[in-house]
Scaffold this active site. Structure first.
Site, PDB file in Angstrom:
ATOM      1  N   ARG A 198      43.265  -5.637  34.121  1.00 30.92           N
ATOM      2  CA  ARG A 198      43.170  -6.919  33.407  1.00 30.92           C
ATOM      3  C   ARG A 198      43.812  -8.083  34.169  1.00 30.92           C
ATOM      4  O   ARG A 198      44.319  -9.014  33.551  1.00 30.92           O
ATOM      5  CB  ARG A 198      43.814  -6.831  32.010  1.00 30.92           C
ATOM      6  CG  ARG A 198      43.189  -5.823  31.090  1.00 30.92           C
ATOM      7  CD  ARG A 198      41.767  -6.187  30.698  1.00 30.92           C
ATOM      8  NE  ARG A 198      41.332  -5.351  29.588  1.00 30.92           N
ATOM      9  CZ  ARG A 198      40.812  -4.128  29.726  1.00 30.92           C
ATOM     10  NH1 ARG A 198      40.619  -3.631  30.949  1.00 30.92           N
ATOM     11  NH2 ARG A 198      40.456  -3.427  28.679  1.00 30.92           N
TER      12      ARG A 198
HETATM   13  N1  EPU Z   1      44.176   4.501  18.014  1.00 27.54           N
HETATM   14  C1  EPU Z   1      44.858   4.678  16.836  1.00 27.54           C
HETATM   15  N2  EPU Z   1      45.017   3.611  15.993  1.00 27.54           N
HETATM   16  C2  EPU Z   1      44.533   2.375  16.293  1.00 27.54           C
HETATM   17  C3  EPU Z   1      43.840   2.175  17.507  1.00 27.54           C
HETATM   18  C4  EPU Z   1      43.673   3.254  18.352  1.00 27.54           C
HETATM   19  O1  EPU Z   1      45.306   5.774  16.542  1.00 27.54           O
HETATM   20  O2  EPU Z   1      44.725   1.459  15.476  1.00 27.54           O
HETATM   21  C5  EPU Z   1      43.967   5.650  18.891  1.00 27.54           C
HETATM   22  C6  EPU Z   1      42.483   6.050  18.925  1.00 27.54           C
HETATM   23  O3  EPU Z   1      42.169   6.913  17.864  1.00 27.54           O
HETATM   24  C7  EPU Z   1      42.374   6.710  20.277  1.00 27.54           C
HETATM   25  C8  EPU Z   1      43.392   5.960  21.156  1.00 27.54           C
HETATM   26  O4  EPU Z   1      44.289   5.314  20.229  1.00 27.54           O
HETATM   27  O5  EPU Z   1      42.783   8.060  20.210  1.00 27.54           O
HETATM   28  C9  EPU Z   1      42.743   4.943  22.082  1.00 27.54           C
HETATM   29  O6  EPU Z   1      42.023   3.991  21.298  1.00 27.54           O
HETATM   30  P1  EPU Z   1      40.724   3.232  21.860  1.00 27.54           P
HETATM   31  O7  EPU Z   1      39.719   4.236  22.323  1.00 27.54           O
HETATM   32  O8  EPU Z   1      40.293   2.230  20.882  1.00 27.54           O
HETATM   33  O9  EPU Z   1      41.230   2.547  23.191  1.00 27.54           O
HETATM   34  P2  EPU Z   1      42.342   1.441  23.396  1.00 27.54           P
HETATM   35  O10 EPU Z   1      43.159   1.888  24.568  1.00 27.54           O
HETATM   36  O11 EPU Z   1      43.049   1.088  22.154  1.00 27.54           O
HETATM   37  C10 EPU Z   1      40.910   0.159  25.183  1.00 27.54           C
HETATM   38  C11 EPU Z   1      40.762  -1.294  25.583  1.00 27.54           C
HETATM   39  C12 EPU Z   1      39.666  -1.971  24.775  1.00 27.54           C
HETATM   40  C13 EPU Z   1      38.361  -1.210  24.914  1.00 27.54           C
HETATM   41  C14 EPU Z   1      38.608   0.241  24.440  1.00 27.54           C
HETATM   42  C15 EPU Z   1      37.364   1.107  24.584  1.00 27.54           C
HETATM   43  C16 EPU Z   1      42.880  -2.378  26.229  1.00 27.54           C
HETATM   44  C17 EPU Z   1      44.029  -3.191  25.773  1.00 27.54           C
HETATM   45  N3  EPU Z   1      42.004  -2.011  25.296  1.00 27.54           N
HETATM   46  O12 EPU Z   1      41.458   0.171  23.865  1.00 27.54           O
HETATM   47  O13 EPU Z   1      39.494  -3.250  25.335  1.00 27.54           O
HETATM   48  O14 EPU Z   1      37.337  -1.805  24.130  1.00 27.54           O
HETATM   49  O15 EPU Z   1      39.648   0.823  25.255  1.00 27.54           O
HETATM   50  O16 EPU Z   1      36.993   1.210  25.919  1.00 27.54           O
HETATM   51  O17 EPU Z   1      42.778  -2.079  27.433  1.00 27.54           O
HETATM   52  C18 EPU Z   1      40.004  -5.591  25.255  1.00 27.54           C
HETATM   53  O18 EPU Z   1      40.492  -5.447  26.378  1.00 27.54           O
HETATM   54  O19 EPU Z   1      39.868  -6.714  24.697  1.00 27.54           O
HETATM   55  C19 EPU Z   1      39.569  -4.401  24.557  1.00 27.54           C
HETATM   56  C20 EPU Z   1      39.239  -4.430  23.270  1.00 27.54           C
END
Ligand code: EPU
Length: 290
Positions: A167
């Site tokens: 990022r």
């Molecule tokens: N999880 C929870 N509770 C929550 C959110 C997530 O338990 O409220 C758990 C999920 O169940 C999963 C793990 O955390 O086991 C990871 O969650 P997720 O797959 O949503 O990935 P993330 O790391 O939270 C990242 C990126 C997103 C991108 C998603 C999918 C960042 C900050 N976030 O989120 O990017 O859409 O992966 O690829 O890097 C963005 O950068 O604006 C963004 C939304």
């Protein structure tokens, strides 16, 4: 109209942000390098697709530059001098070109490299500037040349010239990504679509409301959303802004939210989550407090 013919209008920035928040400011719609140079003669900010951005309810005093016209168009014709059978190097893609439309075009051509950025509602320039991405890939996966305009003039650089990472591109804040050449691998429309669907699938649980996207970067690879969830904050509401019940790292506008509402939620998250969190959003202006 400005001296060089740029359209200049005072407009509410809420119109240009995916969060739907932001006060009135002077917007410069620049279509040429000459107009851009004029816009940069006074303090300025550059507005991309308005995702990942929280603008104050008062707007900003600086000129707000939006790349338009030819600087928002794309030429995907392979450059014969730079392309090989295994590598397609495209013509110039304008910084103002919307990323979703670009990805649709690449999918139809069967050119692989940027599928991981599917679902990001930004423009090419802003997405490069912050190296937008998902777990499946990021903008720097598909960049050959980046044209940036600095207060000292126009420069063409490659990713190797930058200290880029998760990022972040390493491009200074006041430099503008005007155009890029993409670097892609020949594949098939079906294979590219499959990869896009996979990345898209991971977004299925994300909120559909107006939102800037993820609020915080993932600290050390841990999901910031999960940390916010574990702190019991999902669903917390201030004014008309809410921490999404679907995913803790999203703040959504329920309708009529203000920047002050969003800042209050950001403060609350920082206070309650035991780990230091780095903001992913851009704040205009940069200090907290609406
Ligand atoms: N999880 C929870 N509770 C929550 C959110 C997530 O338990 O409220 C758990 C999920 O169940 C999963 C793990 O955390 O086991 C990871 O969650 P997720 O797959 O949503 O990935 P993330 O790391 O939270 C990242 C990126 C997103 C991108 C998603 C999918 C960042 C900050 N976030 O989120 O990017 O859409 O992966 O690829 O890097 C963005 O950068 O604006 C963004 C939304």
């Amino acid at each position: 109209m400005s001296r060089t013919g740029a359209r200049v209008e005072r407009q509410p920035l809420a119109r240009y942000t995916t969060l739907g928040v932001g006060g009135e400011s002077e917007v410069w719609f620049v279509e040429t390098h000459e107009q851009l140079a004029e816009a940069m003669e006074a303090p300025y900010r550059i507005l991309g697709g308005g995702s990942n951005l929280v603008v104050s309810d008062m707007g900003v005093p600086e000129r707000v530059i939006r790349l338009s016209g030819p600087l928002a168009e794309r030429d995907l014709t392979p450059d014969p001098a730079l392309s090989t059978p295994d590598l397609i190097v495209t013509g110039w893609v304008g910084g103002g070109a919307p990323l979703p439309g670009l990805l649709r075009a690449l999918q139809k051509l069967g050119w692989s490299g940027l599928e991981g950025t599917v679902g990001i509602p930004g423009q090419v320039g802003g997405s490069v500037w912050m190296n937008a991405g998902t777990r499946f890939g990021e903008m720097f996966d598909g960049l050959h040349t980046i044209e940036i305009v600095t207060p000292d003039g126009v420069r063409q650089i490659t990713p190797d010239d930058l200290d880029w990472g998760y990022r972040q591109s390493g491009i200074p804040r006041n430099h503008i990504v005007t155009r890029v050449r993409l670097k892609l691998r020949p594949s098939t429309p079906e294979a590219v679509l499959e990869k896009m669907d996979q990345a898209d699938q991971a977004r299925k649980g994300q909120p559909k409301n107006k939102t800037p996207g993820c609020a915080f970067k993932n600290p050390g690879g841990v999901s910031a959303g999960k940390l916010i969830d574990e702190a019991g904050l999902k669903g917390t509401q201030v004014g008309n802004a809410r921490i999404a019940p679907e995913h803790g790292n999203f703040i959504v506008n329920l309708g009529g939210a203000t920047a002050a509402d969003v800042h209050a939620l950001l403060d609350l998250i920082r206070e309650r989550v035991g780990v230091p969190l780095e903001l992913e959003y851009e704040l205009w202006p940069e200090h907290l407090g609406g």
